[in-house]
Design a protein around this motif. Structure first.
Motif, PDB file in Angstrom:
ATOM      1  N   LEU A  32      44.233  -0.166 -14.012  1.00 42.62           N
ATOM      2  CA  LEU A  32      44.976  -1.383 -14.335  1.00 42.62           C
ATOM      3  C   LEU A  32      46.359  -1.382 -13.679  1.00 42.62           C
ATOM      4  CD1 LEU A  32      44.012  -1.896 -18.074  1.00 42.62           C
ATOM      5  CD2 LEU A  32      43.203  -3.186 -16.089  1.00 42.62           C
ATOM      6  N   ALA A  33      46.973  -0.212 -13.547  1.00 44.30           N
ATOM      7  CA  ALA A  33      48.249  -0.137 -12.833  1.00 44.30           C
ATOM      8  C   ALA A  33      48.064  -0.592 -11.392  1.00 44.30           C
ATOM      9  CB  ALA A  33      48.807   1.281 -12.879  1.00 44.30           C
ATOM     10  N   GLY A  34      46.946  -0.226 -10.795  1.00 47.73           N
ATOM     11  CA  GLY A  34      46.661  -0.667  -9.431  1.00 47.73           C
ATOM     12  C   GLY A  34      46.523  -2.173  -9.338  1.00 47.73           C
ATOM     13  N   VAL A  35      45.893  -2.771 -10.347  1.00 50.12           N
ATOM     14  CA  VAL A  35      45.764  -4.230 -10.374  1.00 50.12           C
ATOM     15  C   VAL A  35      47.142  -4.879 -10.464  1.00 50.12           C
ATOM     16  CG1 VAL A  35      44.895  -6.198 -11.687  1.00 50.12           C
ATOM     17  CG2 VAL A  35      43.443  -4.183 -11.367  1.00 50.12           C
ATOM     18  N   VAL A  36      47.968  -4.370 -11.368  1.00 49.69           N
ATOM     19  CA  VAL A  36      49.312  -4.925 -11.553  1.00 49.69           C
ATOM     20  C   VAL A  36      50.112  -4.849 -10.262  1.00 49.69           C
ATOM     21  CG1 VAL A  36      51.506  -4.592 -12.757  1.00 49.69           C
ATOM     22  CG2 VAL A  36      49.357  -4.451 -14.025  1.00 49.69           C
ATOM     23  N   GLN A  37      50.005  -3.740  -9.553  1.00 45.24           N
ATOM     24  CA  GLN A  37      50.752  -3.564  -8.310  1.00 45.24           C
ATOM     25  C   GLN A  37      50.325  -4.566  -7.240  1.00 45.24           C
ATOM     26  OE1 GLN A  37      49.991   0.580  -7.553  1.00 45.24           O
ATOM     27  NE2 GLN A  37      51.123   1.198  -9.393  1.00 45.24           N
ATOM     28  N   GLY A  38      49.103  -5.036  -7.313  1.00 48.69           N
ATOM     29  CA  GLY A  38      48.624  -6.031  -6.356  1.00 48.69           C
ATOM     30  C   GLY A  38      48.995  -7.451  -6.721  1.00 48.69           C
ATOM     31  N   GLN A 150      54.800   0.368 -11.918  1.00 46.30           N
ATOM     32  CA  GLN A 150      55.511  -0.204 -10.773  1.00 46.30           C
ATOM     33  C   GLN A 150      55.364   0.663  -9.528  1.00 46.30           C
ATOM     34  OE1 GLN A 150      59.795  -1.127 -11.388  1.00 46.30           O
ATOM     35  NE2 GLN A 150      60.101   0.070  -9.534  1.00 46.30           N
ATOM     36  N   LEU A 151      55.176   1.960  -9.708  1.00 42.66           N
ATOM     37  CA  LEU A 151      55.248   2.905  -8.590  1.00 42.66           C
ATOM     38  C   LEU A 151      53.959   2.947  -7.784  1.00 42.66           C
ATOM     39  CD1 LEU A 151      57.119   5.968 -10.140  1.00 42.66           C
ATOM     40  CD2 LEU A 151      58.058   4.130  -8.735  1.00 42.66           C
ATOM     41  N   ASP A 152      53.847   2.079  -6.786  1.00 42.84           N
ATOM     42  CA  ASP A 152      52.739   2.178  -5.843  1.00 42.84           C
ATOM     43  C   ASP A 152      53.085   3.262  -4.823  1.00 42.84           C
ATOM     44  OD1 ASP A 152      54.622   1.056  -4.150  1.00 42.84           O
ATOM     45  OD2 ASP A 152      53.595  -0.870  -3.944  1.00 42.84           O
ATOM     46  N   GLN A 153      52.211   3.480  -3.850  1.00 45.89           N
ATOM     47  CA  GLN A 153      52.431   4.579  -2.915  1.00 45.89           C
ATOM     48  C   GLN A 153      53.698   4.380  -2.089  1.00 45.89           C
ATOM     49  OE1 GLN A 153      50.503   7.472  -2.917  1.00 45.89           O
ATOM     50  NE2 GLN A 153      52.316   8.137  -1.799  1.00 45.89           N
ATOM     51  N   ARG A 154      54.002   3.132  -1.724  1.00 47.40           N
ATOM     52  CA  ARG A 154      55.208   2.899  -0.933  1.00 47.40           C
ATOM     53  C   ARG A 154      56.456   3.314  -1.713  1.00 47.40           C
ATOM     54  NH1 ARG A 154      55.970  -2.340   2.797  1.00 47.40           N
ATOM     55  NH2 ARG A 154      53.856  -1.595   3.227  1.00 47.40           N
ATOM     56  N   GLN A 155      56.500   2.985  -2.991  1.00 49.26           N
ATOM     57  CA  GLN A 155      57.661   3.359  -3.788  1.00 49.26           C
ATOM     58  C   GLN A 155      57.688   4.856  -4.084  1.00 49.26           C
ATOM     59  OE1 GLN A 155      58.694   0.777  -7.107  1.00 49.26           O
ATOM     60  NE2 GLN A 155      57.562  -0.899  -6.169  1.00 49.26           N
TER      61      GLN A 155
END
Length: 284
Positions: A32-38, A150-155
């Motif tokens: 779900l964190a991945g969904v939110v990041q998108g 909030q922390l995707d790979q870029r961040q």
């Protein structure tokens, strides 16, 4: 221990008329964190994605409800929420928006989750910066776990985050009450807690009040001010914040006390709050 208070969507975490959008989402905190990041873009980290936001996009950061965020997301792009939007096409918000959306999705799947307001140690060395994360109940491990959705790979690369954002160490994110307690004990410098040019006991105290409100399912904007909040150090009621902080450190043991103290006009979110960014009162 009762978890029901944080199992059902309530208040700003209610998807409302957009509830159907939560159907068929992947299961669990990490997915779900991945969904939110998108779906979301952090207003102040957008330059790291090569973006210069418009005034209309900046205005999206003032949306308070999950339903309002979903209105903006699918109003711009009607695809299912599992379809990641391009960075420049995402709904704009801040850490609180990522957290609230994540909490709403977890609750929709019956998982106890709550938004926590506090301070993160991983954005700037020697500083604990104003931040929000998800806290969810991990049943198999019988513990509350912090997630920074909030922390995707870029961040993670940008801020050199070495830990797993789906299990944030407790020394890397301090709930506001813990930050307050450490400062009061002389274990930390209150001047290290805040954001931009705003640091000190007054800022920590405001976040303690915001955390109490969030534990009562009133997750306000980080710049909303009301009740016992102040921007002046000499106006902070240290004894009262001591009491609030103690309750937030063990919310499961103090569910009734948190409800009772939320009735105090210094803590309860009124019908009108002061938006400190827009520098104006706003009716809720």
């Amino acid at each position: 221990m009762s978890l029901e208070r944080w199992r059902e969507p309530a208040g700003y975490s209610l998807p409302g008329s957009r509830a159907a959008l939560f159907e068929n989402l992947p299961q669990g905190p990490q997915a779900l964190a991945g969904v939110v990041q998108g779906l979301l873009m952090h207003e102040h980290i957008s330059p790291a994605y090569g973006l210069a936001l418009s005034a209309d996009q900046h205005a999206q950061a003032h949306v308070r409800s999950v339903e309002g965020m979903l209105d903006g997301i699918v109003g711009h792009d009607p695809r299912p929420l599992t379809a990641a939007r391009a960075p420049g096409e995402r709904q704009v918000g801040v850490c609180r928006h990522f957290t609230l959306m994540h909490v709403a999705m977890l609750r929709d799947q019956g998982m106890p989750a709550r938004a926590r307001c506090g301070f993160a140690a991983y954005f700037e060395k020697t500083k604990f910066l104003d931040h929000w994360v998800t806290e969810y109940w991990n049943g198999p491990e019988s513990r509350w776990v912090l997630v920074d959705s909030q922390l995707d790979q870029r961040q993670r690369d940008l801020f050199q985050v070495a830990f797993d954002p789906v299990d944030v160490p407790r020394d890397q994110f301090l709930v506001a009450g813990e930050a307050w307690r450490r400062c009061r004990r002389g274990e930390a410098d209150p001047g290290a807690f805040g954001i931009l040019d705003m640091f000190g006991y007054w800022f920590i105290a405001g976040n303690v009040i915001r955390d109490v409100a969030a534990l009562n399912n009133r997750e306000m904007l980080p710049w909303d001010m009301w009740g016992g909040m102040t921007t002046k150090e000499d106006e902070v009621d240290h004894t009262f914040i001591d009491e609030l902080a103690a309750l937030t450190l063990e919310p499961d043991a103090h569910v009734e006390a948190l409800s009772t103290i939320y009735a105090d006009k210094r803590v309860a979110v009124p019908g009108t709050v002061f938006n400190h960014v827009r520098f104006r009162p706003e009716q809720l």
